[in-house]
Design an enzyme around this catalytic site. Sequence first.
Site, PDB file in Angstrom:
ATOM      1  N   ASP A 284       0.812  -1.231   0.000  1.00  0.00           N
ATOM      2  CA  ASP A 284       0.000   0.000   0.000  1.00  0.00           C
ATOM      3  C   ASP A 284       0.838   1.271   0.000  1.00  0.00           C
ATOM      4  O   ASP A 284       0.291   2.368   0.096  1.00  0.00           O
ATOM      5  CB  ASP A 284      -0.923  -0.016   1.227  1.00  0.00           C
ATOM      6  N   SER A 306      -6.945   5.197   1.553  1.00  0.00           N
ATOM      7  CA  SER A 306      -7.429   3.884   1.136  1.00  0.00           C
ATOM      8  C   SER A 306      -8.829   3.637   1.682  1.00  0.00           C
ATOM      9  O   SER A 306      -9.087   3.824   2.876  1.00  0.00           O
ATOM     10  CB  SER A 306      -6.490   2.782   1.640  1.00  0.00           C
ATOM     11  N   GLN A 356      -7.603  -2.141  -5.213  1.00  0.00           N
ATOM     12  CA  GLN A 356      -7.823  -1.127  -4.190  1.00  0.00           C
ATOM     13  C   GLN A 356      -8.663   0.003  -4.757  1.00  0.00           C
ATOM     14  O   GLN A 356      -8.531   0.366  -5.930  1.00  0.00           O
ATOM     15  CB  GLN A 356      -6.512  -0.549  -3.666  1.00  0.00           C
TER      16      GLN A 356
END
Length: 374
Positions: A284, A306, A356
């Site tokens: 990430d 996120s 994502q």
Amino acid sequence: VTEFLGQVPLLQCLPGSSIRRIAEAVQVKRYEPGDYVAREGEPVDGLYIVLDGQAEVSAPANAEEANRPDYVLNKYDYFGYGTNSSDHQVNVVALSKLTCFILPNQYGHLLQPKTIWNAEETPEHSLLEQILHLEPLEVSVRQSLMLMAVFDLSSAVVPILYQVHRARDGSSFATRKVEAKQKGLVIFTLIASFQKEEVGFEHQAAIMPDVPPPEQARISLFPFLWPYRNLAAKKKFTPWPIEMRFCEDSASQHKPSSNYWFRARGKLSDDQALHRCVVAYASDLLYSGVSLNPHREKGLKTYSLSLDHSIWFHKPVKADDWLLYVIESPSAHGGRGFVTGRMFNRQGELIMSLTQEALIRREKTRGPNPRPKL
């Protein structure tokens, strides 16, 4: 006994020799329905592993009614390991005829694999093992004292409590739900699906892109690392725990895609669960930012956060060896950016697939501590 113990999640990261020694040391104890297996405030003899039957775990008597979760222990579950003192913190009562394996306290050292988390001197091991270390508290509970430099540039060490909920246990698959709480608030929710290893059909349609090997890729310091370096410069220097090498030059920074090699710095312990954790941790760092690439311009300031992050592990992974991260952003709309990712090892095997969705917004104000609002 050895075969049974090999199915206990707590013991699966141990070498076979340790499991065999544990099998020789465990004792068997049986209980009738309603018997107390452990009482709150009283010492326990060691690690208890449910061999057959069910037991109920109840919260401490002084806990608030709204925070008194009761849950059931089944075959392969355990308790009595990781308590902060010799006294047990909850009641455990047999719901049916119950049989447990008990590993006495004097054999507790057999439960510790030789990793940086318990070795006396391990300068050769990766800093990530320290960052990702979890301190066991009680049945299904873990506390993390994480280095927050990646997420919070104040670099404060803030405890995070992880509560694990057993959602499902099947013959081949198991599901767990994890809530991460910080200062009493849920900041993160995880749903994880685990599968026993088995032989099945195999194919791989995904092909690793033709990119320079990591030895020829360029080393670049992305802007998100600058505050970390400035902070680290004021204290004892701590190297960035992930090494990254980019396959494209700066002229490609406006494309909705990115390819780069990465690996953990230093040597990781030989624990496949740890390697998966490290790769998930690293996945990430730049992921959602790729959805902003086509919109970057001089002076642009944005928020990015996120919203969801999904990972599928296809094959075993070695996080302290080079992995190629291939990221694409097929769409951005309505303040949300969507990205997909694939990770390959140096042999071209597809190790992981990822997706994502992230909040991406243009900064509107310059407050003292601006935060994006969902």
